[in-house]
Each structure stands twice: as structure tokens, then as C-alpha cells.
Design a protein around this motif. Structure first.
Motif, PDB file in Angstrom:
ATOM      1  N   ALA A 174      14.130  14.495  -3.861  1.00  0.00           N
ATOM      2  CA  ALA A 174      13.446  14.801  -2.344  1.00  0.00           C
ATOM      3  C   ALA A 174      12.819  13.675  -2.028  1.00  0.00           C
ATOM      4  CB  ALA A 174      12.457  15.228  -2.703  1.00  0.00           C
ATOM      5  N   LEU A 175      11.789  12.445  -2.998  1.00  0.00           N
ATOM      6  CA  LEU A 175      10.831  11.867  -2.720  1.00  0.00           C
ATOM      7  C   LEU A 175      12.099  10.549  -1.810  1.00  0.00           C
ATOM      8  CD1 LEU A 175       8.714  11.258  -5.043  1.00  0.00           C
ATOM      9  CD2 LEU A 175       8.344  12.171  -2.436  1.00  0.00           C
ATOM     10  N   ILE A 176      12.960  10.071  -2.426  1.00  0.00           N
ATOM     11  CA  ILE A 176      14.182   9.219  -1.723  1.00  0.00           C
ATOM     12  C   ILE A 176      15.109   9.913  -0.424  1.00  0.00           C
ATOM     13  CG2 ILE A 176      16.560   7.959  -2.417  1.00  0.00           C
ATOM     14  CD1 ILE A 176      15.349   7.820  -5.271  1.00  0.00           C
ATOM     15  N   ALA A 177      15.664  10.954  -0.478  1.00  0.00           N
ATOM     16  CA  ALA A 177      16.020  11.689   0.523  1.00  0.00           C
ATOM     17  C   ALA A 177      15.142  11.730   1.517  1.00  0.00           C
ATOM     18  CB  ALA A 177      16.527  12.916   0.393  1.00  0.00           C
ATOM     19  N   GLY A 178      13.787  12.024   1.581  1.00  0.00           N
ATOM     20  CA  GLY A 178      12.303  11.542   2.786  1.00  0.00           C
ATOM     21  C   GLY A 178      12.564  10.598   3.290  1.00  0.00           C
ATOM     22  N   GLY A 179      12.410   9.405   2.493  1.00  0.00           N
ATOM     23  CA  GLY A 179      12.585   7.504   2.415  1.00  0.00           C
ATOM     24  C   GLY A 179      13.473   7.817   2.965  1.00  0.00           C
ATOM     25  N   THR A 180      15.136   7.835   2.512  1.00  0.00           N
ATOM     26  CA  THR A 180      16.338   7.773   3.720  1.00  0.00           C
ATOM     27  C   THR A 180      15.794   8.433   4.950  1.00  0.00           C
ATOM     28  OG1 THR A 180      17.656   7.888   1.668  1.00  0.00           O
ATOM     29  CG2 THR A 180      18.805   7.997   3.762  1.00  0.00           C
ATOM     30  N   VAL A 181      15.453   9.751   5.333  1.00  0.00           N
ATOM     31  CA  VAL A 181      15.588  10.335   6.861  1.00  0.00           C
ATOM     32  C   VAL A 181      14.766   8.972   7.793  1.00  0.00           C
ATOM     33  CG1 VAL A 181      14.619  11.561   8.172  1.00  0.00           C
ATOM     34  CG2 VAL A 181      16.123  12.397   6.244  1.00  0.00           C
ATOM     35  N   THR A 182      13.512   8.475   6.569  1.00  0.00           N
ATOM     36  CA  THR A 182      12.403   8.072   7.125  1.00  0.00           C
ATOM     37  C   THR A 182      12.772   6.688   7.786  1.00  0.00           C
ATOM     38  OG1 THR A 182      10.621   9.350   5.942  1.00  0.00           O
ATOM     39  CG2 THR A 182       9.743   6.776   6.964  1.00  0.00           C
ATOM     40  N   ALA A 183      14.148   5.732   7.129  1.00  0.00           N
ATOM     41  CA  ALA A 183      14.394   4.617   6.934  1.00  0.00           C
ATOM     42  C   ALA A 183      15.122   4.950   8.624  1.00  0.00           C
ATOM     43  CB  ALA A 183      15.043   4.101   5.522  1.00  0.00           C
ATOM     44  N   ILE A 184      16.043   5.315   7.824  1.00  0.00           N
ATOM     45  CA  ILE A 184      16.803   5.551   9.447  1.00  0.00           C
ATOM     46  C   ILE A 184      16.104   6.276  10.848  1.00  0.00           C
ATOM     47  CG2 ILE A 184      18.356   7.425  10.803  1.00  0.00           C
ATOM     48  CD1 ILE A 184      19.288   7.705   7.717  1.00  0.00           C
ATOM     49  N   SER A 185      14.817   6.530  10.498  1.00  0.00           N
ATOM     50  CA  SER A 185      13.302   6.654  11.407  1.00  0.00           C
ATOM     51  C   SER A 185      13.379   5.411  12.280  1.00  0.00           C
ATOM     52  CB  SER A 185      12.441   7.566  11.522  1.00  0.00           C
ATOM     53  OG  SER A 185      13.310   9.503  11.954  1.00  0.00           O
ATOM     54  N   LEU A 186      13.014   4.563  11.785  1.00  0.00           N
ATOM     55  CA  LEU A 186      12.299   3.814  11.569  1.00  0.00           C
ATOM     56  C   LEU A 186      13.701   2.548  11.986  1.00  0.00           C
ATOM     57  CD1 LEU A 186      10.617   2.588   8.617  1.00  0.00           C
ATOM     58  CD2 LEU A 186       9.364   2.749  10.698  1.00  0.00           C
ATOM     59  N   ILE A 187      14.633   3.332  12.303  1.00  0.00           N
ATOM     60  CA  ILE A 187      15.790   1.632  13.130  1.00  0.00           C
ATOM     61  C   ILE A 187      15.359   2.390  14.353  1.00  0.00           C
ATOM     62  CG2 ILE A 187      18.565   1.466  13.098  1.00  0.00           C
ATOM     63  CD1 ILE A 187      16.914   0.239  10.584  1.00  0.00           C
ATOM     64  N   SER A 188      15.523   3.293  14.432  1.00  0.00           N
ATOM     65  CA  SER A 188      15.720   3.682  16.074  1.00  0.00           C
ATOM     66  C   SER A 188      14.168   3.354  16.645  1.00  0.00           C
ATOM     67  CB  SER A 188      15.648   5.319  16.155  1.00  0.00           C
ATOM     68  OG  SER A 188      14.120   5.685  15.713  1.00  0.00           O
ATOM     69  N   TYR A 189      13.019   3.112  15.609  1.00  0.00           N
ATOM     70  CA  TYR A 189      12.181   2.794  16.306  1.00  0.00           C
ATOM     71  C   TYR A 189      11.995   1.179  16.930  1.00  0.00           C
ATOM     72  CZ  TYR A 189       9.578   7.734  15.224  1.00  0.00           C
ATOM     73  OH  TYR A 189       8.791   8.517  14.516  1.00  0.00           O
ATOM     74  N   THR A 190      12.359   0.683  15.993  1.00  0.00           N
ATOM     75  CA  THR A 190      12.561  -0.726  15.871  1.00  0.00           C
ATOM     76  C   THR A 190      13.903  -0.789  17.385  1.00  0.00           C
ATOM     77  OG1 THR A 190      14.764  -1.263  15.062  1.00  0.00           O
ATOM     78  CG2 THR A 190      12.536  -1.108  13.852  1.00  0.00           C
ATOM     79  N   ALA A 191      15.234  -0.155  17.614  1.00  0.00           N
ATOM     80  CA  ALA A 191      15.072  -0.551  18.542  1.00  0.00           C
ATOM     81  C   ALA A 191      14.376  -0.445  19.814  1.00  0.00           C
ATOM     82  CB  ALA A 191      16.564   0.619  19.256  1.00  0.00           C
ATOM     83  N   MET A 192      13.579   0.978  20.192  1.00  0.00           N
ATOM     84  CA  MET A 192      12.797   1.106  21.167  1.00  0.00           C
ATOM     85  C   MET A 192      11.149   0.005  21.152  1.00  0.00           C
ATOM     86  SD  MET A 192      11.706   5.571  21.571  1.00  0.00           S
ATOM     87  CE  MET A 192      11.238   5.799  19.641  1.00  0.00           C
TER      88      MET A 192
END
Length: 230
Positions: A156-174
Motif C-alpha cells: 500500500a505504501l508503494i501504491a500510495g507513493g506511485t500516486v503521489t509521484a504522479i501528482s508531483l509530475i503535475s505539480y512540476t508542470a504548474m
């Protein structure tokens, strides 16, 4: 729109591939460094929230309230607003408010509370009987953390980390809108402001590919550590 119209709309010869490569590296670098820090901070905050939630005593309750309050506040602020609010802090911390390095504090402060809540929820899903069994055998709180909480919740930690990493990609774009570098900055400056639709398209496709790679690697890691999948 026919093929000729598409070709006239998207002129790939207008793409500076050297700049695109540099922007891609900046996006990957920002995401990787931020995610390493987010994992450490998020797990630490999640542990504090989990360990202090059911403890008696005003000290534990005060710590839980304070951490929960900070997590809720920073998780609720839209990233584009947060990065502007943190400009003075960023200037003092890294010495600049532009470039990939300047985006790291805002990325971490925005994503770590989000991940911390997922970590706390993952720990709560663990069978309380297993935790009590370790304690009954003389296990310390550190034993519970290292032998039960982290191993049992790892998928679950890895799955949550994956979701967070994808969110970070969108944050870098903003963050690119205020000069942090990366694909978002390139798409905004060389694409939108220069009316170069091809740069925007290529940057978007590369971001999509990065997201797909992160999701693929995350899914593989979850399957590898998930005991139920064996």
C-alpha cells in the motif's frame, strides 16, 4: 482536419530538441528528489499520526492535533497558491526562486501531507492482533514499526507513493508557470507564449510517457512485495 492541415498545425521542425531534452531531465530530477524527501517526511508524519491517535495523555493529544492540523492545512492549499506563498521561504532556503532547485520546497510541502494521510490510513488497515502479538512478546515500539507496520503495509505504501509521484509530475508542470524549469515551463514559455503548439504537444506527450512509466514501475513493485500475489 486532413493530414496536410495537421502537418501545418504541428511543425516538429520548430521544436528545439536540445531544450526539450534538458526540460525532460529537469522534470525527472525535480520529481525524483522531491519524491525521496516526500517518502521520508510522509512516512514519519504518518507514523506520528498513527502512534499518537489512540494514546492517552495531553502530550500525545497535543502532538496529534498539531501534526494533523499542519497536514490538513498544507494538503488543502492549491499548489499554485502554495508555491507563491512559499517564495520568501524558498529564497532563504535555496537562495533563488527560479529554476528546478527552487521548486523542491514547494513540491515537498505540498505532497508530503498528502502522502502522510495515505500512510496513516495504510497503517490502520493492519490487523491490530498482529501488533498486539509483537508487544505481548516484549517487542518495543520500534519492533512494531520495523517488523509489522512497514513490512505489512509495504504494498500500500508503494501504491500510495506511485500516486503521489504522479501528482508531483503535475505539480512540476504548474510550477513551470513561475519559472521552475522543466517541461511545464518549456510548454508555457516556448509553447503557449510563443504560439508554438508543437512544443506544447511534445511536452505533453513526454509528461504522459513519464506518468505511464511511473505507474508501470509502481505496479511491478507492488506485485513483487505483495505476499497475497505470491
Amino acid at each position: 482536419m486532413n493530414n496536410q492541415g495537421i502537418q501545418s498545425y504541428f511543425q516538429f521542425k520548430n521544436v528545439n530538441w536540445s531544450s526539450m531534452q534538458q526540460a525532460t531531465w529537469e522534470t525527472v530530477w525535480m520529481t525524483a528528489i522531491s519524491m525521496i524527501i516526500v517518502i521520508f517526511v510522509g512516512i514519519t508524519l504518518g507514523l506520528i499520526l498513527f502512534e499518537t491517535s489512540d494514546k492517552k495523555g495531553i502530550g500525545y493529544k497535543a502532538i496529534n492535533w498539531l501534526v494533523s492540523f499542519l497536514v490538513n492545512v498544507f494538503r488543502s492549499i492549491p499548489f499554485i497558491i502554495l508555491i507563491v506563498l512559499l517564495l520568501p521561504f524558498t529564497q532563504n532556503l535555496v537562495g533563488t526562486i527560479i529554476g528546478p532547485k527552487a521548486a523542491i520546497p514547494s513540491l515537498v510541502i505540498s505532497a508530503a501531507p498528502f502522502y502522510a494521510r495515505m500512510v496513516e490510513a495504510d497503517f490502520r488497515e493492519i490487523d491490530a492482533g498482529v501488533i498486539e502479538a509483537v508487544k505481548s512478546m516484549g517487542g518495543t515500539s520500534w519492533d512494531v514499526i520495523w517488523k509489522v507496520l512497514l513490512p505489512e503495509s509495504m504494498p500500500a505504501l508503494i501504491a500510495g507513493g506511485t500516486v503521489t509521484a504522479i501528482s508531483l509530475i503535475s505539480y512540476t508542470a504548474m510550477a513551470g508557470a513561475i519559472g521552475s524549469g522543466g517541461l511545464g515551463y518549456l510548454a508555457y514559455l516556448d509553447g503557449f507564449q510563443s504560439n508554438n503548439n508543437t512544443v506544447t504537444l511534445v511536452a505533453t506527450v513526454i509528461i504522459l510517457l513519464i506518468v505511464l512509466i511511473i505507474q508501470f514501475v509502481g505496479d511491478l513493485l507492488v506485485k513483487h512485495v505483495d505476499k497475497r500475489a505470491l
